[in-house]
Structure formats: structure tokens, C-alpha cells
Scaffold this active site. Structure first.
Site, short mmCIF file in Angstrom:
data_model
loop_
_atom_site.label_atom_id
_atom_site.label_comp_id
_atom_site.label_asym_id
_atom_site.label_seq_id
_atom_site.Cartn_x
_atom_site.Cartn_y
_atom_site.Cartn_z
N LYS A 54 -41.01 12.54 2.10
CA LYS A 54 -41.47 11.35 1.35
C LYS A 54 -42.99 11.39 1.18
O LYS A 54 -43.71 10.48 1.59
CB LYS A 54 -41.01 10.06 2.04
CG LYS A 54 -39.50 9.93 2.08
CD LYS A 54 -39.04 8.59 2.55
CE LYS A 54 -37.53 8.51 2.64
NZ LYS A 54 -36.93 9.40 3.68
N PRO A 79 -28.99 7.60 -0.88
CA PRO A 79 -28.71 7.47 0.55
C PRO A 79 -28.22 6.05 0.87
O PRO A 79 -28.35 5.14 0.05
CB PRO A 79 -30.08 7.68 1.19
CG PRO A 79 -31.04 7.16 0.17
CD PRO A 79 -30.40 7.28 -1.19
N GLY A 80 -27.66 5.91 2.08
CA GLY A 80 -27.21 4.59 2.51
C GLY A 80 -25.69 4.50 2.62
O GLY A 80 -25.14 3.46 2.94
N GLY A 128 -25.84 10.99 6.33
CA GLY A 128 -26.35 11.52 7.59
C GLY A 128 -25.44 11.24 8.76
O GLY A 128 -24.50 12.01 9.04
N GLY A 174 -22.14 5.01 4.31
CA GLY A 174 -21.62 5.12 5.68
C GLY A 174 -22.40 4.26 6.65
O GLY A 174 -22.27 3.03 6.64
#
Ligand code: O7M
Length: 211
Positions: free
Chosen positions: A60, A168-169, A190, A171
Site C-alpha cells: 500500500k 478484499p473482505g 486471507g 470471509g
């Protein structure tokens, strides 16, 4: 295509190699960042590259253009195929990362809106939309947008058209692969894979949402 991208945020080389060995057949790429690189060293990138999957560097990056370029050059020399940069730093900093990526034959993705609740405090709404528009103008390959907010992904898709969305995000943070998979180009997962009792099975289950 909706890819399955493993966020390999384990802390040691041994865990990283073990999880990669188990899950690689079901993955399209692997994303690593500070947790693993600070634990195992940058050379882990070369070792993971041997699994034959593209490797995404999630640092990032969020600095002035010159520093961004220096970071990006290290990243691509280390064997990564893509770099993720923050967008809030502005178009000159983002362009620097994009150019360094493209010079190395790689890709650059720009964080437009993050997936956690605190993201709503400063960088969602209009600002995220401006970042997405800027990412297109800077010739980035795509953006990062939150699987925890499918309505926001839909809005950001209107802005970026056919550029890629990596999301992302899914689960552990509550986002659903089923709800988001057909709106995006890459599912970033992840903990729901690397902390699963059977990571290979978890990866296989997520891979069923690939289109
Ligand atoms: O599935 P998780 O929650 O265990 O991991 C999600 C990964 O995606 C983890 O590596 C985070 O750092 C990353 N991520 C987010 O969770 N939210 C964001 O908004 C952005 C990212 C990310 O990958 O940015 C590039």
C-alpha cells in the site's frame, strides 16, 4: 475471469511455503505484504514465485513520487508481478508507481476504498470515487474495492469501466464470495483460507466462485 487471490499474511517462511504448497493448485495469484515480508524477508518473494503464480506486493505504497518509484523498483526486482499503491497521495505519486510497474512489465493497482469499518471515516464516498477516476486517468491496471460493501463496488465499477477490481473482505471480514464474485476480477481471501483447518479444501471451495 474472477481470480482467486490468496492473502498470505502468515508470519514465517515455513508457514508461507506450507500454505502455498497446499493451496497453489486452486489459486490464480498470491498477495503478500508487511506481515510476511517483515517476518521472512523480501527473499520470500523469490521462493513463492517458484510456485508459478503471479505474486502481488501489497505494501500500500503511499509516499512522494520519487520514493514510490524506488519502492516499486525493489518490488519488481524481487520477483513480484504487481504492486498495490494507495490512491489518496494523488496522481503524481500514483503515476510514479504505474510507470515503474509498466517499465518492469508488471501491473499496478490503486486502493480506492478499503473494506474495514474505519474506512468510512475519511476515504469512502466521493473521495473513493475521485480516487477511482484518477486511477483510470493514471493508466493503472485496476483498483482495490471492498467486498464488504457490494453497493460501493457497483458504484466504483461504473467509474472504472473495464479496468480490474480486486476485492478484499471476503470471509473473515464478513463479505460474501457468492454476492461479489460476478462484480469483480479478483477475490482476495486471507484468514478464511490460511487459518482454515484444511486450507486446501477452503481454497478449493472459494475457487468454485471463479467464473
Ligand atoms: O481475508 P482477510 O481479512 O484475512 O485478509 C484480507 C487481506 O486483504 C489482508 O491482506 C488485508 O491487508 C487486505 N486488504 C483488506 O483487507 N482491506 C482493504 O481494504 C485492502 C486490502 C488490500 O489487500 O489492499 C490491497
Amino acid at each position: 475471469m474472477t481470480d482467486l487471490i490468496l492473502a498470505l499474511d502468515v508470519l514465517t517462511r515455513e508457514e508461507a511455503i506450507e500454505i502455498a504448497e497446499k493451496t497453489a493448485p486452486c489459486l490464480d495469484s498470491i498477495k503478500i505484504g508487511y506481515p510476511l515480508v517483515l517476518g521472512a524477508g523480501l527473499s520470500i518473494a523469490g521462493e513463492l514465485a517458484e510456485f508459478g503464480l503471479p505474486l502481488i506486493a501489497d505494501f500500500k505504497v503511499a509516499d512522494i513520487p520519487n520514493t514510490n518509484r524506488l519502492i516499486a523498483e525493489h518490488v519488481f526486482e524481487a520477483g513480484f508481478s504487481a504492486i498495490i499503491t494507495q490512491g489518496f497521495t494523488g496522481s503524481d505519486s500514483v503515476t510514479s508507481c504505474v510507470e515503474a510497474a509498466h517499465d518492469a512489465g508488471g501491473e499496478c493497482y490503486v486502493v480506492a476504498e478499503m473494506s474495514h469499518p474505519g474506512a468510512l471515516e475519511f476515504l469512502s464516498g466521493e473521495n473513493a470515487e475521485k480516487i477511482a477516476g484518477m486511477a483510470v486517468k493514471c493508466n493503472a491496471d485496476g483498483i482495490i474495492a471492498p467486498a464488504t460493501r457490494p453497493d460501493r463496488v457497483r458504484k466504483l465499477r461504473e467509474i472504472i469501466g473495464s479496468k480490474k477490481i480486486l476485492s478484499p473482505g471476503i470471509g473473515a471480514q464478513g463479505g460474501s464470495a457468492k454476492d461479489i464474485a460476478n462484480m469483480i476480477d479478483g477475490m482476495i481471501v486471507g484468514r478464511s483460507i490460511y487459518q482454515a483447518e484444511d486450507p486446501a479444501k477452503a481454497a478449493r471451495e472459494y475457487s468454485e466462485f471463479r467464473r
